[in-house]
Scaffold this motif. Structure first.
Motif, PDB file in Angstrom:
ATOM      1  N   SER A  31      49.695  32.910  48.822  1.00 58.52           N
ATOM      2  CA  SER A  31      48.776  33.902  48.331  1.00 58.52           C
ATOM      3  C   SER A  31      47.264  33.362  48.660  1.00 58.52           C
ATOM      4  CB  SER A  31      48.458  34.230  46.713  1.00 58.52           C
ATOM      5  OG  SER A  31      47.469  34.709  46.662  1.00 58.52           O
TER       6      SER A  31
ATOM      7  N   CYS B 140      41.945  36.928  55.307  1.00 58.27           N
ATOM      8  CA  CYS B 140      43.237  36.159  54.788  1.00 58.27           C
ATOM      9  C   CYS B 140      43.314  35.193  55.850  1.00 58.27           C
ATOM     10  CB  CYS B 140      44.186  36.962  54.491  1.00 58.27           C
ATOM     11  SG  CYS B 140      44.183  38.098  53.099  1.00 58.27           S
TER      12      CYS B 140
ATOM     13  N   SER C 143      41.995  41.437  46.275  1.00 59.19           N
ATOM     14  CA  SER C 143      42.645  42.124  47.502  1.00 59.19           C
ATOM     15  C   SER C 143      41.921  42.047  48.696  1.00 59.19           C
ATOM     16  CB  SER C 143      43.085  43.469  47.227  1.00 59.19           C
ATOM     17  OG  SER C 143      43.838  44.126  48.055  1.00 59.19           O
TER      18      SER C 143
ATOM     19  N   GLN D 251      36.405  32.268  39.077  1.00 63.60           N
ATOM     20  CA  GLN D 251      37.753  32.603  37.995  1.00 63.60           C
ATOM     21  C   GLN D 251      38.111  31.565  36.893  1.00 63.60           C
ATOM     22  OE1 GLN D 251      40.448  32.443  41.490  1.00 63.60           O
ATOM     23  NE2 GLN D 251      39.804  34.702  42.085  1.00 63.60           N
TER      24      GLN D 251
ATOM     25  N   ARG E  70      51.244  37.259  50.528  1.00 62.00           N
ATOM     26  CA  ARG E  70      51.240  38.247  49.495  1.00 62.00           C
ATOM     27  C   ARG E  70      50.481  37.887  48.155  1.00 62.00           C
ATOM     28  NH1 ARG E  70      57.022  40.277  47.468  1.00 62.00           N
ATOM     29  NH2 ARG E  70      56.663  38.914  45.793  1.00 62.00           N
ATOM     30  N   GLU E  71      49.840  39.062  47.420  1.00 68.38           N
ATOM     31  CA  GLU E  71      48.751  38.414  46.394  1.00 68.38           C
ATOM     32  C   GLU E  71      49.315  37.460  45.224  1.00 68.38           C
ATOM     33  OE1 GLU E  71      46.195  41.810  45.486  1.00 68.38           O
ATOM     34  OE2 GLU E  71      46.294  42.428  47.532  1.00 68.38           O
ATOM     35  N   ASP E  72      50.744  38.031  44.998  1.00 64.76           N
ATOM     36  CA  ASP E  72      51.409  37.140  43.916  1.00 64.76           C
ATOM     37  C   ASP E  72      51.906  35.836  44.356  1.00 64.76           C
ATOM     38  OD1 ASP E  72      53.377  38.309  45.396  1.00 64.76           O
ATOM     39  OD2 ASP E  72      54.472  39.104  43.445  1.00 64.76           O
ATOM     40  N   GLY E  73      51.856  35.520  45.615  1.00 64.53           N
ATOM     41  CA  GLY E  73      52.371  34.305  46.111  1.00 64.53           C
ATOM     42  C   GLY E  73      51.830  33.032  45.657  1.00 64.53           C
ATOM     43  N   LYS E  74      52.298  31.890  46.125  1.00 62.25           N
ATOM     44  CA  LYS E  74      51.799  30.515  45.477  1.00 62.25           C
ATOM     45  C   LYS E  74      50.515  30.393  46.280  1.00 62.25           C
ATOM     46  CE  LYS E  74      56.418  28.614  45.180  1.00 62.25           C
ATOM     47  NZ  LYS E  74      57.378  27.658  46.077  1.00 62.25           N
ATOM     48  N   ASP E  75      49.686  29.510  45.462  1.00 64.01           N
ATOM     49  CA  ASP E  75      48.173  29.050  46.041  1.00 64.01           C
ATOM     50  C   ASP E  75      48.355  28.399  47.346  1.00 64.01           C
ATOM     51  OD1 ASP E  75      45.668  28.596  46.468  1.00 64.01           O
ATOM     52  OD2 ASP E  75      45.455  27.349  44.607  1.00 64.01           O
TER      53      ASP E  75
ATOM     54  N   SER F  77      44.082  34.851  47.604  1.00 64.13           N
ATOM     55  CA  SER F  77      42.823  35.106  46.682  1.00 64.13           C
ATOM     56  C   SER F  77      43.216  35.821  45.800  1.00 64.13           C
ATOM     57  CB  SER F  77      41.751  35.522  47.485  1.00 64.13           C
ATOM     58  OG  SER F  77      41.065  36.152  46.589  1.00 64.13           O
ATOM     59  N   LYS F  78      42.922  35.918  44.729  1.00 63.05           N
ATOM     60  CA  LYS F  78      43.263  36.886  43.665  1.00 63.05           C
ATOM     61  C   LYS F  78      42.735  38.194  43.746  1.00 63.05           C
ATOM     62  CE  LYS F  78      44.197  33.508  40.010  1.00 63.05           C
ATOM     63  NZ  LYS F  78      43.992  32.747  38.751  1.00 63.05           N
TER      64      LYS F  78
END
Lengths: 212, 212
Positions: free
Chosen positions: B188, B199, B193, A212, B145-150, B190-191
């Motif tokens: 999150s 997960c 899905s 990435q 959720r995908e847009d969460g913090k790493d 991963s970027k």
């Protein structure tokens, strides 16, 4: 851009993106088996999960991924089942669906060369040496073992990696000798002893992040 | 050391080590289903793989792990199946084995309180709010959720985390509102899905590494 340059460029891009896994099924059956008892077929359930976790994303299939299963159980060892994600059709991520396509592949006559048994599914009777000779002409081979180097530290440098790993019985010493002749390095996923499919999920994850 | 101190110390150690996952099965059946068609039971195959990947290591079971499945399909929603790894007996990592114990649990009369249906397997008829009220008294809730913090950046600070995630259909907006009332943060993996069980494998991996 001329046709040859475009072809070269496309070829390079394809090469850069390829990723593979080879899982050794020490007792995995090479004959007929029942979908009601997939673990009873020499722990074919592990190999099904390896394919599923390697190939599938949520609602999609990874591009440019190959999975090789080396089946060493009775009655006709060795057999290799190859899955090419880009051509795969009609497979779902559940064990029974994957097992159904492996079972179908095992009904075909296996030769040295690959025989396509379903779109994206192939079979051959290569042994470990023959298979690694073929794969190492294209892939860089990495052997997965708990005491290897941390994959996280190497992932960013890997191009066209193919990881070799064992099922619940690990890898026999004589097979390990063969693998080490072809392997670029020995890599470790975790200090815990994980299941094969978990190693695959994590390897994909580390490689995805590194890219990435 | 006195008995009370030892008890306190043991209690703290146990608390520190707990980890949980709650997977929402939006269409997962709450009635009888066939082991020949596990995906047909509202994609129960996904939930089986979530349990398997959360609980099992190679040849062993993780300690102090809980998995909760919230089943929202017909005919009797909601049902919650709870798996406690420390008491679990008679389960193998293959989908059919896991599904067999879920199917057995669904045959029991479900109440608000937990009913044990097999060693380490429990059922209740709690809804999402009731379940999260119970879990949040002990766990710190994280919504995946995908847009969460790493997750990688947060894993080292997490104590007693319980991750909430959806199946192939994700999490409905009204359920998400409920989860966010209880959630400490949104994380999150991963970027890409990924599938729910992937997960879970990766969350375990990051938490294992952070704890080393």
């Amino acid at each position: 851009m001329c046709g040859i340059c475009l072809l070269t460029l496309t070829y390079n891009i394809i090469i850069y993106h390829m990723r593979g896994f080879l899982v050794i099924g020490n007792k995995a059956t090479t004959g007929p088996f029942s979908l009601k008892n997939i673990p009873g077929a020499g722990r074919m359930d592990i190999l099904c999960r390896c394919i599923s976790q390697a190939i599938f994303l949520s609602h999609s299939i990874r591009e440019s991924m190959e999975v090789y299963l080396l089946l060493l159980g009775n009655p006709n060892p060795p057999r290799v089942v190859k899955i090419r994600s880009d051509e795969l059709r009609g497979m779902s991520p559940d064990e029974r669906s994957v097992a159904g396509l492996i079972r179908k592949a095992l009904k075909f006559k296996a030769r040295e060369k690959w025989t396509e048994t379903n779109s994206g599914v192939f079979i051959s009777k290569k042994d470990l040496i023959g298979l690694l000779e073929e794969l190492s002409s294209f892939y860089r081979i990495y052997y997965m073992r708990e005491d290897g180097k941390d994959l996280r530290k190497l992932a960013g440098k890997m191009k066209n990696p193919l990881f070799v790993l064992g099922d619940h019985l690990g890898v026999k010493k004589e097979d390990e000798k063969v693998i080490l002749q072809f392997a670029e390095d020995i890599v470790s996923i975790s200090k815990l002893s994980l299941m094969a499919e978990q190693c695959i999920t994590i390897a994909n994850y580390e490689l995805d992040r590194a890219a990435q």
